[in-house]
Write an enzyme that holds these catalytic residues in place. Structure first.
Site, PDB file in Angstrom:
ATOM      1  CB  ILE A  68      -0.930  -0.012   1.226  1.00 34.78           C
ATOM      2  CG1 ILE A  68      -1.868   1.204   1.267  1.00 34.78           C
ATOM      3  CG2 ILE A  68      -0.170  -0.101   2.539  1.00 34.78           C
ATOM      4  CD1 ILE A  68      -2.935   1.116   2.396  1.00 34.78           C
ATOM      5  CB  SER A  69       1.268   4.152  -2.235  1.00 33.46           C
ATOM      6  OG  SER A  69       1.187   3.345  -3.386  1.00 33.46           O
ATOM      7  CB  ALA A  70       4.006   6.469   1.783  1.00 34.60           C
TER       8      ALA A  70
END
Ligand code: SAH
Length: 222
Positions: A68-70
């Site tokens: 999951i991207s930051a």
């Protein structure tokens, strides 16, 4: 579940508010975007063992070798789309469903494509639990886009490819924007393309970033 940390919007409320303060400090000014980050419970889209890290500005593992991207980069990419409401958006790389859930608060319709069935299924369950109703999840190679749903007001690519997939540019409305990471596997540039005419595009570089691989016909080979 740990005491005081519930699933859904009522869990981690203060922690999420602090995340929004950090996004503001990073230069995210769009009030609708900030409200979406305050609203969407990111912890519900990561494994429970990682809830304690869910509101740090880092990518987290979601299984199948993906992340999951930051939140910071999700916010930058969302703001870069310049959404005003009512748009139809294509996302390439559903992953956890977090970016899709954020977009769902800001536009009328989101189509999101994922290539790994296990992740697509988890995202479906997660987004249903959040009560998200305007996101359509598809399984397939997002580097070919989704001609049946085109043209789109905006396209967001959330995995790193060698260059902007041509079919995606062709599926943008005139006036529409595409945002995504492109360049070598070990470090990309966040690129924003605008379609300014039928065959005219402008390209801006918004900074460096590092994403998992965009794998497909117009991305990297498997
Ligand atoms: N937007 C996601 C980010 C997930 S990481 C989130 O908010 O969690 C990027 C995702 O892109 C991975 O799940 C990966 O499997 C997926 N992906 C990579 N290449 C793809 C392709 N060609 N089509 C669709 N999904 C792809």
């Amino acid at each position: 579940m740990r005491a005081g940390h519930a699933s859904g919007r009522n869990g981690f409320v203060l922690v999420r508010r602090r995340l929004v303060q950090r996004l503001k400090a990073r230069g995210i000014r769009d009030a609708r975007v900030l409200a979406a980050f305050e609203d969407v419970p990111r912890h519900d889209l990561v494994p429970e063992a990682l809830w304690g890290q869910a509101y740090k500005d880092t990518a987290l593992p979601i299984g199948e070798g993906q992340t999951i991207s930051a939140p910071g980069i999700v916010a930058t990419m969302t703001a870069a789309l310049g959404l005003t409401g009512g748009e139809s958006i294509l996302e390439v790389g559903t992953g956890s469903g977090y970016q899709a859930a954020i977009l769902s608060r800001l536009v009328s319709r989101v189509i999101s494509i994922e290539r790994i069935p296990e992740l697509a299924q988890k995202a479906r369950v997660g987004l249903e639990a959040l009560g998200v109703g305007n996101v359509e999840l598809l399984l397939g190679d997002g580097t070919c886009g989704y001609p049946e749903g085109a043209p789109f007001d905006g396209i967001v690519v959330t995995a790193g490819g060698p260059d902007v997939p041509r079919p995606l540019l062709e599926q943008l409305k005139v006036g529409g924007r595409l945002v995504g990471p492109f360049g070598p596997k070990d470090g990309q540039v966040l690129v924003r393309m605008r379609r300014t005419g039928r065959a005219r595009f402008t390209r801006e570089e918004l900074g460096s970033c590092l994403f998992v691989d965009l794998i497909g016909r117009n991305g990297w080979a498997v």
